[in-house]
Design a protein around this motif. Structure first.
Motif, PDB file in Angstrom:
ATOM      1  N   ASP A 162      48.947  42.050  46.894  1.00  0.00           N
ATOM      2  CA  ASP A 162      48.777  43.477  46.630  1.00  0.00           C
ATOM      3  C   ASP A 162      47.652  43.720  45.613  1.00  0.00           C
ATOM      4  O   ASP A 162      47.669  43.179  44.507  1.00  0.00           O
ATOM      5  CB  ASP A 162      50.119  44.019  46.107  1.00  0.00           C
ATOM      6  CG  ASP A 162      50.091  45.510  45.905  1.00  0.00           C
ATOM      7  OD1 ASP A 162      49.389  46.192  46.676  1.00  0.00           O
ATOM      8  OD2 ASP A 162      50.759  45.990  44.966  1.00  0.00           O
ATOM      9  N   SER A 163      46.695  44.553  45.995  1.00  0.00           N
ATOM     10  CA  SER A 163      45.550  44.867  45.125  1.00  0.00           C
ATOM     11  C   SER A 163      45.994  45.556  43.834  1.00  0.00           C
ATOM     12  O   SER A 163      45.422  45.320  42.769  1.00  0.00           O
ATOM     13  CB  SER A 163      44.567  45.778  45.842  1.00  0.00           C
ATOM     14  OG  SER A 163      44.102  45.177  47.020  1.00  0.00           O
ATOM     15  N   VAL A 164      47.005  46.404  43.941  1.00  0.00           N
ATOM     16  CA  VAL A 164      47.493  47.132  42.759  1.00  0.00           C
ATOM     17  C   VAL A 164      48.106  46.155  41.764  1.00  0.00           C
ATOM     18  O   VAL A 164      47.841  46.215  40.558  1.00  0.00           O
ATOM     19  CB  VAL A 164      48.519  48.220  43.163  1.00  0.00           C
ATOM     20  CG1 VAL A 164      49.086  48.917  41.936  1.00  0.00           C
ATOM     21  CG2 VAL A 164      47.873  49.230  44.105  1.00  0.00           C
ATOM     22  N   GLU A 165      48.891  45.211  42.270  1.00  0.00           N
ATOM     23  CA  GLU A 165      49.500  44.194  41.404  1.00  0.00           C
ATOM     24  C   GLU A 165      48.418  43.355  40.724  1.00  0.00           C
ATOM     25  O   GLU A 165      48.486  43.082  39.516  1.00  0.00           O
ATOM     26  CB  GLU A 165      50.413  43.275  42.250  1.00  0.00           C
ATOM     27  CG  GLU A 165      51.178  42.275  41.417  1.00  0.00           C
ATOM     28  CD  GLU A 165      51.904  41.226  42.268  1.00  0.00           C
ATOM     29  OE1 GLU A 165      52.169  41.495  43.459  1.00  0.00           O
ATOM     30  OE2 GLU A 165      52.188  40.132  41.725  1.00  0.00           O
ATOM     31  N   ALA A 166      47.409  42.956  41.475  1.00  0.00           N
ATOM     32  CA  ALA A 166      46.342  42.115  40.925  1.00  0.00           C
ATOM     33  C   ALA A 166      45.531  42.875  39.879  1.00  0.00           C
ATOM     34  O   ALA A 166      45.223  42.327  38.812  1.00  0.00           O
ATOM     35  CB  ALA A 166      45.440  41.609  42.045  1.00  0.00           C
ATOM     36  N   SER A 167      45.204  44.137  40.157  1.00  0.00           N
ATOM     37  CA  SER A 167      44.392  44.864  39.172  1.00  0.00           C
ATOM     38  C   SER A 167      45.215  45.209  37.933  1.00  0.00           C
ATOM     39  O   SER A 167      44.680  45.248  36.823  1.00  0.00           O
ATOM     40  CB  SER A 167      43.708  46.090  39.773  1.00  0.00           C
ATOM     41  OG  SER A 167      44.601  46.868  40.475  1.00  0.00           O
ATOM     42  N   LYS A 168      46.527  45.406  38.112  1.00  0.00           N
ATOM     43  CA  LYS A 168      47.408  45.639  36.957  1.00  0.00           C
ATOM     44  C   LYS A 168      47.463  44.385  36.078  1.00  0.00           C
ATOM     45  O   LYS A 168      47.377  44.462  34.856  1.00  0.00           O
ATOM     46  CB  LYS A 168      48.813  46.009  37.453  1.00  0.00           C
ATOM     47  CG  LYS A 168      49.716  46.537  36.368  1.00  0.00           C
ATOM     48  CD  LYS A 168      50.912  47.299  36.925  1.00  0.00           C
ATOM     49  CE  LYS A 168      52.003  47.442  35.872  1.00  0.00           C
ATOM     50  NZ  LYS A 168      53.117  46.490  36.060  1.00  0.00           N
ATOM     51  N   TYR A 169      47.578  43.223  36.713  1.00  0.00           N
ATOM     52  CA  TYR A 169      47.565  41.948  35.990  1.00  0.00           C
ATOM     53  C   TYR A 169      46.269  41.823  35.177  1.00  0.00           C
ATOM     54  O   TYR A 169      46.282  41.371  34.033  1.00  0.00           O
ATOM     55  CB  TYR A 169      47.710  40.787  36.990  1.00  0.00           C
ATOM     56  CG  TYR A 169      47.547  39.431  36.376  1.00  0.00           C
ATOM     57  CD1 TYR A 169      48.594  38.808  35.711  1.00  0.00           C
ATOM     58  CD2 TYR A 169      46.322  38.757  36.451  1.00  0.00           C
ATOM     59  CE1 TYR A 169      48.429  37.555  35.128  1.00  0.00           C
ATOM     60  CE2 TYR A 169      46.151  37.506  35.882  1.00  0.00           C
ATOM     61  CZ  TYR A 169      47.205  36.916  35.220  1.00  0.00           C
ATOM     62  OH  TYR A 169      47.035  35.687  34.638  1.00  0.00           O
ATOM     63  N   CYS A 170      45.160  42.225  35.760  1.00  0.00           N
ATOM     64  CA  CYS A 170      43.868  42.153  35.068  1.00  0.00           C
ATOM     65  C   CYS A 170      43.816  43.099  33.875  1.00  0.00           C
ATOM     66  O   CYS A 170      43.332  42.730  32.802  1.00  0.00           O
ATOM     67  CB  CYS A 170      42.726  42.448  36.035  1.00  0.00           C
ATOM     68  SG  CYS A 170      42.437  41.074  37.169  1.00  0.00           S
ATOM     69  N   GLU A 171      44.293  44.309  34.072  1.00  0.00           N
ATOM     70  CA  GLU A 171      44.323  45.282  32.974  1.00  0.00           C
ATOM     71  C   GLU A 171      45.115  44.724  31.801  1.00  0.00           C
ATOM     72  O   GLU A 171      44.687  44.800  30.656  1.00  0.00           O
ATOM     73  CB  GLU A 171      44.997  46.567  33.447  1.00  0.00           C
ATOM     74  CG  GLU A 171      44.059  47.746  33.593  1.00  0.00           C
ATOM     75  CD  GLU A 171      44.765  48.910  34.274  1.00  0.00           C
ATOM     76  OE1 GLU A 171      45.772  49.408  33.710  1.00  0.00           O
ATOM     77  OE2 GLU A 171      44.321  49.289  35.383  1.00  0.00           O
ATOM     78  N   GLU A 172      46.279  44.160  32.097  1.00  0.00           N
ATOM     79  CA  GLU A 172      47.155  43.639  31.044  1.00  0.00           C
ATOM     80  C   GLU A 172      46.538  42.464  30.300  1.00  0.00           C
ATOM     81  O   GLU A 172      46.857  42.206  29.156  1.00  0.00           O
ATOM     82  CB  GLU A 172      48.500  43.191  31.648  1.00  0.00           C
ATOM     83  CG  GLU A 172      49.372  44.357  32.073  1.00  0.00           C
ATOM     84  CD  GLU A 172      50.511  43.936  33.003  1.00  0.00           C
ATOM     85  OE1 GLU A 172      51.291  44.822  33.401  1.00  0.00           O
ATOM     86  OE2 GLU A 172      50.613  42.726  33.338  1.00  0.00           O
ATOM     87  N   ASN A 173      45.662  41.722  30.972  1.00  0.00           N
ATOM     88  CA  ASN A 173      45.111  40.507  30.376  1.00  0.00           C
ATOM     89  C   ASN A 173      43.632  40.620  30.001  1.00  0.00           C
ATOM     90  O   ASN A 173      43.019  39.636  29.600  1.00  0.00           O
ATOM     91  CB  ASN A 173      45.322  39.323  31.323  1.00  0.00           C
ATOM     92  CG  ASN A 173      46.787  38.930  31.423  1.00  0.00           C
ATOM     93  OD1 ASN A 173      47.313  38.238  30.568  1.00  0.00           O
ATOM     94  ND2 ASN A 173      47.463  39.436  32.453  1.00  0.00           N
ATOM     95  N   GLY A 174      43.083  41.826  30.127  1.00  0.00           N
ATOM     96  CA  GLY A 174      41.685  42.041  29.740  1.00  0.00           C
ATOM     97  C   GLY A 174      40.676  41.339  30.633  1.00  0.00           C
ATOM     98  O   GLY A 174      39.660  40.829  30.164  1.00  0.00           O
ATOM     99  N   LEU A 175      40.966  41.300  31.924  1.00  0.00           N
ATOM    100  CA  LEU A 175      40.060  40.644  32.872  1.00  0.00           C
ATOM    101  C   LEU A 175      39.441  41.691  33.778  1.00  0.00           C
ATOM    102  O   LEU A 175      39.914  42.815  33.881  1.00  0.00           O
ATOM    103  CB  LEU A 175      40.826  39.642  33.749  1.00  0.00           C
ATOM    104  CG  LEU A 175      41.936  38.818  33.116  1.00  0.00           C
ATOM    105  CD1 LEU A 175      42.683  38.040  34.191  1.00  0.00           C
ATOM    106  CD2 LEU A 175      41.356  37.869  32.092  1.00  0.00           C
ATOM    107  N   PHE A 176      38.400  41.303  34.495  1.00  0.00           N
ATOM    108  CA  PHE A 176      37.800  42.169  35.510  1.00  0.00           C
ATOM    109  C   PHE A 176      38.319  41.735  36.873  1.00  0.00           C
ATOM    110  O   PHE A 176      38.551  40.555  37.108  1.00  0.00           O
ATOM    111  CB  PHE A 176      36.277  42.039  35.488  1.00  0.00           C
ATOM    112  CG  PHE A 176      35.642  42.485  34.202  1.00  0.00           C
ATOM    113  CD1 PHE A 176      35.042  43.728  34.110  1.00  0.00           C
ATOM    114  CD2 PHE A 176      35.637  41.648  33.093  1.00  0.00           C
ATOM    115  CE1 PHE A 176      34.437  44.140  32.925  1.00  0.00           C
ATOM    116  CE2 PHE A 176      35.033  42.054  31.909  1.00  0.00           C
ATOM    117  CZ  PHE A 176      34.436  43.297  31.821  1.00  0.00           C
TER     118      PHE A 176
END
Ligand code: GTP
Ligand code: MG
Length: 168
Positions: A128-142
């Protein structure tokens, strides 16, 4: 003469997610359906122009097969940037990407810039793209979705990485 700087970046991720394919597409504009698994690691360079300077990317493409896993720290320890790649079609490879991100955060260079790259966006999306981008937001990644096959976002991911490095 434009000022130039060199930056080392590394690609990490499970075997077969398309790390080498992304690098070849970017550096040579070629894609192979039958791309062979990488042995050990491979090295390519490409110069990316910026407004005031150019960035010579030194790209270390690591091998994702289990037997090469212990070599990875040799390549990521001194990298200024990392592309952690998974296959958007294959959930298991997303788990492995999270493993590499933890490794990078604890053992990588201080301030290493990490991009999470969901490759094979031309295939069915099983992560899921939403799950992946949320994971990135939480960890300061792009977060990027790419396809080495169609070329979607391939130039963008490498040029965005190059633009993260401040010229001093
Ligand atoms: P290792 O070197 O073993 O770590 O694998 P890798 O991550 O370098 O994967 P590689 O680039 O060798 O690609 C594995 C397979 O996936 C090849 O058959 C590629 O043609 C295919 N592939 C790579 N990128 C894409 C993509 O974006 N879409 C599709 N459909 N296939 C891709
Ligand atoms: Mg490879």
């Amino acid at each position: 003469e434009i000022p130039s700087m060199q930056k080392k970046i590394v690609l990490l991720g499970d075997s077969s997610v398309g790390k080498s394919s992304l690098v070849f597409k970017f550096v040579k504009d070629q894609f192979f359906e039958n791309q062979e698994p990488t042995i050990g690691a491979s090295f390519l360079t490409k110069t990316v122009p910026q407004n005031s300077h150019e960035v010579k990317l030194q790209i270390w493409d690591t091998a994702g097969q289990e037997r090469y896993e212990s070599l990875a720290p040799m390549y990521y320890r001194s990298a200024s940037g990392a592309l952690v790649v998974y296959d958007i079609n294959d959930k298991q490879t997303f788990k492995k990407a999270k493993f590499w991100i933890k490794e990078l955060i604890s053992n990588g260079e201080n301030g290493v810039i990490i991009f999470l790259v969901a490759n094979k966006s031309d295939l069915e999306h099983n992560v899921d793209s939403v799950e992946a981008s949320k994971y990135c937001e939480e960890n300061g990644l792009f977060y990027f979705e790419t396809s080495a096959k169609t070329g979607h976002n391939v130039v963008e991911v490498f040029t965005s990485m190059a633009s993260q490095f401040e010229y001093v």
